[in-house]
Structures are given as C-alpha cells and as structure tokens.
Scaffold this motif. Structure first.
Motif, mmCIF file in Angstrom:
data_model
loop_
_atom_site.group_PDB
_atom_site.id
_atom_site.type_symbol
_atom_site.label_atom_id
_atom_site.label_comp_id
_atom_site.label_asym_id
_atom_site.label_seq_id
_atom_site.Cartn_x
_atom_site.Cartn_y
_atom_site.Cartn_z
ATOM 1 N N GLY A 33 0.839 -1.207 0.000
ATOM 2 C CA GLY A 33 0.000 0.000 0.000
ATOM 3 C C GLY A 33 0.867 1.247 0.000
ATOM 4 O O GLY A 33 2.082 1.179 0.208
ATOM 5 N N CYS A 34 0.216 2.375 -0.220
ATOM 6 C CA CYS A 34 0.969 3.641 -0.193
ATOM 7 C C CYS A 34 0.009 4.724 0.277
ATOM 8 O O CYS A 34 -1.155 4.760 -0.147
ATOM 9 C CB CYS A 34 1.465 3.927 -1.603
ATOM 10 S SG CYS A 34 1.778 5.667 -1.888
ATOM 11 N N VAL A 35 0.476 5.568 1.168
ATOM 12 C CA VAL A 35 -0.385 6.649 1.682
ATOM 13 C C VAL A 35 0.157 7.970 1.182
ATOM 14 O O VAL A 35 1.356 8.239 1.262
ATOM 15 C CB VAL A 35 -0.378 6.652 3.239
ATOM 16 C CG1 VAL A 35 -1.183 7.836 3.770
ATOM 17 C CG2 VAL A 35 -0.936 5.347 3.761
ATOM 18 N N LEU A 36 -0.727 8.759 0.616
ATOM 19 C CA LEU A 36 -0.327 10.066 0.094
ATOM 20 C C LEU A 36 -0.830 11.137 1.063
ATOM 21 O O LEU A 36 -2.033 11.256 1.297
ATOM 22 C CB LEU A 36 -0.991 10.276 -1.266
ATOM 23 C CG LEU A 36 -0.048 10.224 -2.470
ATOM 24 C CD1 LEU A 36 -0.851 10.212 -3.743
ATOM 25 C CD2 LEU A 36 0.862 11.442 -2.407
ATOM 26 N N LEU A 37 0.076 11.856 1.644
ATOM 27 C CA LEU A 37 -0.350 12.929 2.552
ATOM 28 C C LEU A 37 -0.358 14.236 1.784
ATOM 29 O O LEU A 37 0.659 14.623 1.217
ATOM 30 C CB LEU A 37 0.648 13.056 3.713
ATOM 31 C CG LEU A 37 0.743 11.913 4.708
ATOM 32 C CD1 LEU A 37 1.738 12.266 5.799
ATOM 33 C CD2 LEU A 37 -0.617 11.632 5.314
ATOM 34 N N THR A 38 -1.501 14.872 1.741
ATOM 35 C CA THR A 38 -1.528 16.182 1.080
ATOM 36 C C THR A 38 -2.138 17.178 2.061
ATOM 37 O O THR A 38 -2.644 16.810 3.113
ATOM 38 C CB THR A 38 -2.422 16.131 -0.178
ATOM 39 O OG1 THR A 38 -3.716 15.711 0.288
ATOM 40 C CG2 THR A 38 -1.878 15.177 -1.204
ATOM 41 N N GLY A 39 -2.107 18.435 1.690
ATOM 42 C CA GLY A 39 -2.665 19.460 2.588
ATOM 43 C C GLY A 39 -1.849 20.718 2.390
ATOM 44 O O GLY A 39 -0.685 20.647 1.969
ATOM 45 N N ALA A 40 -2.442 21.826 2.714
ATOM 46 C CA ALA A 40 -1.753 23.106 2.474
ATOM 47 C C ALA A 40 -0.516 23.182 3.354
ATOM 48 O O ALA A 40 -0.310 22.369 4.251
ATOM 49 C CB ALA A 40 -2.707 24.249 2.823
ATOM 50 N N ASN A 41 0.321 24.173 3.063
ATOM 51 C CA ASN A 41 1.505 24.350 3.908
ATOM 52 C C ASN A 41 1.060 24.626 5.341
ATOM 53 O O ASN A 41 0.054 25.309 5.560
ATOM 54 C CB ASN A 41 2.335 25.540 3.396
ATOM 55 C CG ASN A 41 2.882 25.206 2.009
ATOM 56 O OD1 ASN A 41 2.902 24.032 1.648
ATOM 57 N ND2 ASN A 41 3.259 26.223 1.262
ATOM 58 N N GLY A 42 1.771 24.060 6.283
ATOM 59 C CA GLY A 42 1.449 24.320 7.683
ATOM 60 C C GLY A 42 0.336 23.419 8.200
ATOM 61 O O GLY A 42 -0.088 23.509 9.347
ATOM 62 N N ALA A 43 -0.151 22.489 7.331
ATOM 63 C CA ALA A 43 -1.230 21.612 7.802
ATOM 64 C C ALA A 43 -0.650 20.543 8.709
ATOM 65 O O ALA A 43 -1.373 19.826 9.379
ATOM 66 C CB ALA A 43 -1.919 20.951 6.611
ATOM 67 N N GLY A 44 0.665 20.366 8.743
ATOM 68 C CA GLY A 44 1.266 19.404 9.660
ATOM 69 C C GLY A 44 1.739 18.145 8.974
ATOM 70 O O GLY A 44 1.899 17.112 9.608
ATOM 71 N N LYS A 45 1.974 18.198 7.650
ATOM 72 C CA LYS A 45 2.441 16.986 6.966
ATOM 73 C C LYS A 45 3.782 16.520 7.542
ATOM 74 O O LYS A 45 3.948 15.365 7.926
ATOM 75 C CB LYS A 45 2.618 17.270 5.464
ATOM 76 C CG LYS A 45 1.346 17.638 4.740
ATOM 77 C CD LYS A 45 1.504 17.519 3.227
ATOM 78 C CE LYS A 45 2.506 18.520 2.676
ATOM 79 N NZ LYS A 45 2.039 19.923 2.851
ATOM 80 N N THR A 46 4.703 17.467 7.657
ATOM 81 C CA THR A 46 6.032 17.070 8.171
ATOM 82 C C THR A 46 5.922 16.532 9.589
ATOM 83 O O THR A 46 6.520 15.515 9.927
ATOM 84 C CB THR A 46 6.966 18.309 8.137
ATOM 85 O OG1 THR A 46 6.979 18.816 6.811
ATOM 86 C CG2 THR A 46 8.353 17.950 8.585
ATOM 87 N N THR A 47 5.078 17.200 10.395
ATOM 88 C CA THR A 47 4.930 16.744 11.784
ATOM 89 C C THR A 47 4.390 15.319 11.807
ATOM 90 O O THR A 47 4.911 14.449 12.500
ATOM 91 C CB THR A 47 3.948 17.675 12.524
ATOM 92 O OG1 THR A 47 4.338 19.020 12.292
ATOM 93 C CG2 THR A 47 3.942 17.387 14.003
ATOM 94 N N LEU A 48 3.378 15.054 10.946
ATOM 95 C CA LEU A 48 2.768 13.724 10.955
ATOM 96 C C LEU A 48 3.780 12.670 10.525
ATOM 97 O O LEU A 48 3.924 11.611 11.139
ATOM 98 C CB LEU A 48 1.549 13.688 10.033
ATOM 99 C CG LEU A 48 0.835 12.325 9.933
ATOM 100 C CD1 LEU A 48 0.420 11.816 11.309
ATOM 101 C CD2 LEU A 48 -0.367 12.404 9.007
#
Lengths: 211, 55, 257, 222
Positions: A31-46
């Motif tokens: 499987g593969c999970v794609l994390l998207t979201g505006a800047n500052g949405a916390g992608k890096t943190t997650l």
C-alpha cells in the motif's frame, strides 16, 4: 494481516495547539499513503510522528524498521556523498568490509543516476543533487517501509520519473510508503490511500480537554 | 513577652533578616496572584473576541 | 478482597484525575485558601514564640533568633528541589503535562527560599563569625543549590516551545538532584579540610526545647506556604496553556460573572 | 559498543580535517593560565599556592567553551534524527561523540599540563598528581559538558547557558582535584581524593550517556 505501519487516533500538540487534529493510518504491504494538505497543515509533523522522531501527544504509532527522509537530508556538509553513505552503512550493518561497502554505495547511487555525485562534497551539491544523494539511502539497506517528506521537491523531471518507478516497484514488491507530497503521479498506485490534512485554525480545536 | 532585643545590639541584624525574608516571600506568593488576575482578563477578552465573530 | 482492590482503583483514578488540567484547576482552587489558613495559623504564633517568648541564647545573645527563618528556609529549599525532581520524573515518565508544569513552578519558589537562606545566613554570620560570608559547608552548598535552581529556570526560559522547555529543565533537575548529595558531601569535606571543624552554633542536637518548638512550627508553616504558592503559580500557568480550550472558556466566564 | 567506536572513529577522522578547532581550547587554556601571573604577580610562593585551582578552573572553562557546538551541526543537518531512529543506540552514540571530543580536547590539556605547572611554579612533587587528576577528572567534565550541549541545543545562546548549567555539577570534581594537587604539593598523600575522582568518573560514565540521550530526544521532539 499485520500492517507495516499502524497509527490510531494520533495527535500532536505544539504550543498547546493541536497541529493536525486526530489521524488514523493503517498501511499494509504493497500500500501507499499520500499525505496532502496546504503548507502548515502538519504533513512534516505527521511523518515525523510516523517515523518515531516525534512522540504523539495522544494515540500510538507502531511500525517496522523504516527509512525516513525528511526536509533535513542527513548529509554532513564536509564529507563527500560516499563518506556520508559509508557512515550510514557502517551504522546500519555489521561486518561490511571496505570493498563490499563501496560496491553497495555505487549500486545505491546508480539507482537514481547519481553515481557522478559520489566523490563530491555534500556541502557543494545543489538542492536537487543533495536530495538524490539522500534518497540513495533507500537502496543502501533494504527496508520495506519508506517515509518520504516532499521527496520530489528540487528534483528534475527525469529524477522524478525514476523515483516514481522505484516507489511503484517497491510497493509492488510488498513494501509500503507514506509520502507527503503534492506530486500527482502517485495517484495510480495500486492501493494508494489519499489523506488530506485540514488546516486547524485556533478557534476550531476547542475540543474538550480529556476529563 | 520580652522584646528588649529590639533595642539590643543584634536588632540591626535580626530586623533586616526578617525584612528580606518577608519581602522575598511576599513577592513569590503575590506575583502569581496579580498576574493570574491580569491573565484571566486577557483570556476572557480572547474568548469574548472569538464569540463575537464565530470563525 | 473487593474493598482492597476498589481502594487501590480509587487511588489510581484519583491520581489520574489530577492529570487533567481542568480538574486540577478546580480542586487546587478549593485547597489554596486552606493552605494559606494553615500557614498563618502556624507562622504567626511560631514567630511570636521565637521572637519574644524564647529566652536569649547564653552564648549568642539574641542574634540566634534569625534561626527561626534561616533554618526552615534552608530545609525547605532542599525539599523543594527534591519535590521538583520527583514531579519532573512523573511528568517525563507518564508524560503528564500537569506534573511538568508543577515541576517548573517549583523552581522560582525554591530559588526564593535559597536566596532567603543565604541572606539570613550571612546576616546571622556577621555577629557570630564577624563576617557576612563564611565559606562553611552549609552555606557553600546552599550557594551551589541556588546556581542549580538558576540553571533550571534559565534553561526553561531559554527554550521556546514550552513543553520541550519543561522537559529539558526537568531532566536538568533530575541530574541536579542526583548530584546534590555528592556536591554536599564534597563541600562539607572541603570545608573540614580548610578550616577544621567550624563551630556551628546551632547544631540541631544542641538546641533546647524552648528553641526547638518554634523552629518546627515555622518549618511546617513553610510547607503550607510552599503548597499555596506552588498551586497558585501552577493554576495560572495551566490556565494560560489551555487558554483556547473549552474548560478555560467556562472558567473564565464563571469567574467574571 | 560498536556504534560508540564507529562514531568516535568518524569524529576523530573529521577532526583531523578541522585542525584549527583542536587548538582553540588549548590556546584558551594557555591564555587563561598565563593571565594569572600577569594579574597577581610572579612571586613563586603565591603562584604555587593557587596553581592547582588556576589550572583546573582554566581546564573547566576551556572544556565548556569547546563543547557548545558538539551536537549542533548534526542537529541542523538531520543526522541526529537518523541517530534517534536507530533506537537503543542513542546513549552509545552520545558516548562515542563525547569520547571523541575528550580525545580531541581533553587529552591535549593533560599533555600540556606540565607547561602550565611550570608557569604556575607548581612544585615538582605535585606534577604526577596534577596529570593523574586531569586524567581522572576531564572525562567527567566532558560528559557533563556534552550533557549541557545536548540540553542547550534548543536555545540560541548556547555557550554561556551551558557553562551556567554545568558549572554547579562540576563542583565535586573541581574540589577533589584541586585539593589532591595542593595536597601533593605540600607533601601529603592525595590518594583519597584521586580515588573519589575515580568513583565520580565511573558514576558519570555509566549514567550521563543516558541523560545525554534523553536530552537529545527531548530536543528532537521540537
């Protein structure tokens, strides 16, 4: 069905503010999970949470051994690319003699056509070159879970295609990947889940503190 | 009850000692009380502000 | 058997409830007035007893009356460091935010007690030893204790993200509390080396009853003071931390009306 | 254990490339010690009396100043994160980094101490004890200093804060080491102090790396 990575009801607070609310992810082989979201949405943190760099304020994360490549590429500026990879190889594996190590590093670098970077100082590399040098770690030691934070940033089109095919091959081969990126090419992966992280405005998360 | 040490030679050491102690302990105890009140007002304003224009 | 387990379960839930900032805020609000009452009920008679009823010392005259503020402060300054370290450990192991906040609020109060101990000690030293500062064992380790407190406070303020600051300073407190006995021993050893045994006028054993009672009363009063001051500080900090949470909104509206 | 050697070896090779960073703590040490005779006057009797304290305090300051950026570079380039992901080996990695640092800055201090002793008119009898006390004491200072470096990673003004945090913790080492040297200078037997230094060193070697690992983990959870 054991998962490569499970994260249930995970949340993280910085300055007592929840960064991305609560998230649950179950990633199985292939499987593969794609994390998207505006800047500052916390992608890096997650992604850092999933990698185990950050410990969640609530919820738990469990995963098998993984490769994590974040914004900070983990390259020592004064060492050459080869010496950097040698450092990782000797830390991650036991009893690899000089010749074997050199051969594995060349093989890993050639996967993204970056063999030419081998003896250049990491400090002297361009952003794209440095990213390719860092991505070489994925092939240095086989691990079935890849956590990539914006892997396609700074790469030229040729490298992006190469990386995409590598990721597809990795997932097809029973591996898994969580990728925070805006690149579109990944949509057609066999079992790709898309996870859009909402922007948490201060007023929104007035959830009750746990009693 | 004899307080004649007040006029004695050591008063000049005893009184400042207790004065310093009183000052320091009053400050450590009362500073949070006042800052607490100010803080309550500030937080109340924040919530007041947020209630008026629901985001 | 059931009463036994339910007692233990009640303790556990009681302990967990303290972990919730909202519950902590409400409960500490109820306790603080009692703590202040306990403090005044003990401190005022203690001082009156110490400053007027207790007879002057045959050797030192009246300068020993500083003991009733100096010794309780000294005991309390060390006790607070230990309490801070324990709270920091709880906060770090079980990741309870309230414990971390409590630990960080201990530091300034502990520093205050240390400063008073040093000030009253030197004021007492003048008539007794002739100088304001005597490098004897207790005063020197009290000075090092002050530097440890300032280190914890300094580190906590130097790091931006509050929870990270609390954890880093908490770790320093833990390292500090492990080092305290070693520092104390090395300083005591060092003083006996340089001046032989200092004649300490107030060896605990040599005090007679009329001085011992006010001393103990003041010591207990200091604990009440510490409890009240600590809970007040922690309540404010928790309120500030959760300022955007619902329980704060309700408390604030409740308090204002 | 293997990780410790890898990191130590790696750091030593790296240090060879940055020769100048070696010498700065050494220059600083020589400078501080040299200032005392200039400040206090050259009378041998007086200098000899304060020799132990001066040399040791200078060694303490030099150690703290050289430790400030111990982890900063790896924290910025992301390698510290990769360390953290190798769970279980963070203490060993921290110990390796500290060992390399001690070899780079601690050892030269010991090698140069006879010169410092000569400058401070330290009697010949105390020379051996001075070197031994430095040998037993400076590793503890390096361990405490790298704990300070790890703790102050998150703050901007690292150097000064590091000294403030670590100086109180170094009091026992300072007390026992200086009294050992001054005892030896006046003909007494410094054995107890040296043994105590040894005890503190063992205490530090077993416990401080875990504290450093905890401090690094705290920093990474920004």
């Amino acid at each position: 069905m054991d998962y490569l990575l499970t994260a249930d009801k995970v949340s993280y607070e910085r300055f007592y503010r929840s960064v991305f609310g609560t998230v649950s992810i179950h990633l199985d082989a292939g499987g593969c999970v794609l994390l998207t979201g505006a800047n500052g949405a916390g992608k890096t943190t997650l992604i850092k949470l999933l990698a185990g760099v950050l410990r969640p304020t609530a919820g738990t994360v469990s995963s098998i051994e993984q490769h994590f490549i974040g914004h900070q590429l983990g390259l020592h500026q004064e060492l050459t690319v080869q010496e950097n990879l040698q450092w990782y190889l000797r830390l991650w594996t036991r009893g690899v003699d000089r010749q074997q190590a050199k051969q594995r590093i060349d093989e890993a670098l050639s996967r993204l056509q970056s063999l030419s970077l081998r003896s250049q100082r990491a400090g002297g590399l361009s952003a794209g070159q440095a990213k390719r040098a860092a991505l070489a770690r994925l092939f240095l030691v086989p691990r079935s879970l890849w956590l990539l934070d914006e892997p396609f940033v700074n790469l030229d089109q040729a490298s992006i295609d190469l990386l995409l095919s590598e990721i597809r091959a990795h997932c097809a081969g029973g591996g898994g990947a969580v990728i925070a990126s805006h690149a579109l090419g990944l949509a057609d992966l066999p079992r790709s889940q898309r996870l859009k992280l909402p922007i948490i405005r201060p007023a929104q998360h007035r959830e009750h503190a746990h009693e | 009850m004899n307080l004649d040490w007040l006029s004695g030679p050591h008063a000049v050491y005893i009184l400042p000692a207790y004065a310093i102690a009183l000052a320091v302990y009053l400050y450590t105890a009362l500073a949070p009380v006042f800052s607490g009140k100010r803080q309550l007002r500030q937080i109340a304003d924040i919530h007041q502000h947020q209630d008026q224009q629901p985001s | 058997m059931s009463s036994h387990t339910s007692f233990w379960k009640r303790c556990k839930t009681w302990f967990h409830r303290w972990g919730s900032p909202a519950w902590f805020y409400r409960t500490s609000g109820l306790i603080i007035p009692w703590l202040w009452a306990g403090f005044f009920l003990l401190a005022i008679p203690g001082l009156i007893w110490g400053l007027s009823i207790a007879p002057p010392d045959y050797l030192q005259g009246d300068s020993y009356r500083i003991i009733f503020i100096h010794v309780p402060s000294a005991w309390q300054s060390m006790l607070i460091f230990a309490v801070m370290a324990i709270l920091a450990l709880i906060g770090m192991v079980w990741r309870i935010r309230v414990a971390e906040t409590l630990a960080m609020c201990c530091a300034p109060i502990g520093a205050a007690f240390t400063i008073v101990t040093l000030a009253t000690g030197s004021l007492w030293g003048k008539p007794t030893w002739g100088t304001f500062w005597q490098w004897d064992g207790r005063m020197t380790s009290e000075l090092v204790l002050l530097f440890l407190y300032l280190g914890v406070i300094g580190l906590q303020q130097a790091i931006e993200e509050p929870r990270k600051a609390a954890r880093a300073a908490g770790l320093l407190a833990l390292v500090g509390v492990v080092n305290l006995p070693i520092i104390h021993y090395s300083v005591e050893w060092w003083t006996t080396l340089h001046q032989g045994t200092t004649i300490s006028f107030f060896g605990e054993s040599s005090i007679d009853a009329s001085m011992l009672w006010p001393l103990l009363i003041m010591a207990i009063a200091a604990k009440f003071y510490f409890g009240a001051a600590l809970l007040t500080r922690t309540r404010n900090t928790l309120l500030l931390q959760d300022r955007e949470k619902n329980w704060v909104r309700e408390t604030v509206q409740g308090e204002k009306s | 254990m293997n990780n410790l050697l890898i990191i130590a070896g790696h750091d030593l090779r790296l240090a060879f490339r940055r020769r100048n960073e070696w010498f700065q703590p050494l220059w600083f040490l020589l400078l501080v010690v040299a200032l005392f005779p200039l400040g206090i006057g050259p009378q041998p009797a007086l200098l000899a009396q304060i020799a132990a304290g001066v040399i040791w305090i200078a060694a303490l300051l030099a150690n703290m100043l050289s430790l400030e950026s111990l982890f900063r570079e790896d924290a910025n380039n992301g390698r510290l994160e990769q360390w953290l992901l190798m769970d279980g080996s963070l203490p060993a990695l921290a110990a390796g980094r500290t060992t390399a640092h001690w070899l780079i800055t601690g050892l030269p201090v010991i090698l140069i101490s006879p010169l410092l002793a000569a400058w401070m008119q330290l009697p010949q009898a105390a020379m051996g004890t001075l070197v031994l006390s430095l040998l037993l004491g400076t590793p503890t200072l390096s361990l405490l200093g790298s704990l300070g470096a790890a703790l102050t990673l998150g703050s901007r003004q690292g150097g000064m804060l590091l000294a403030l945090l670590i100086a109180p913790l170094s009091v026992p080492v300072l007390v026992f080491a200086t009294s050992a040297v001054s005892d030896a200078a006046s003909g007494f037997d410094p054995e107890t102090q040296l043994l105590l230094l040894g005890v503190i060193l063992l205490f530090a070697i077993t416990l401080v790396p875990f504290a450093i690992a905890a401090a690094l983990r705290i920093h990474l959870q920004e």
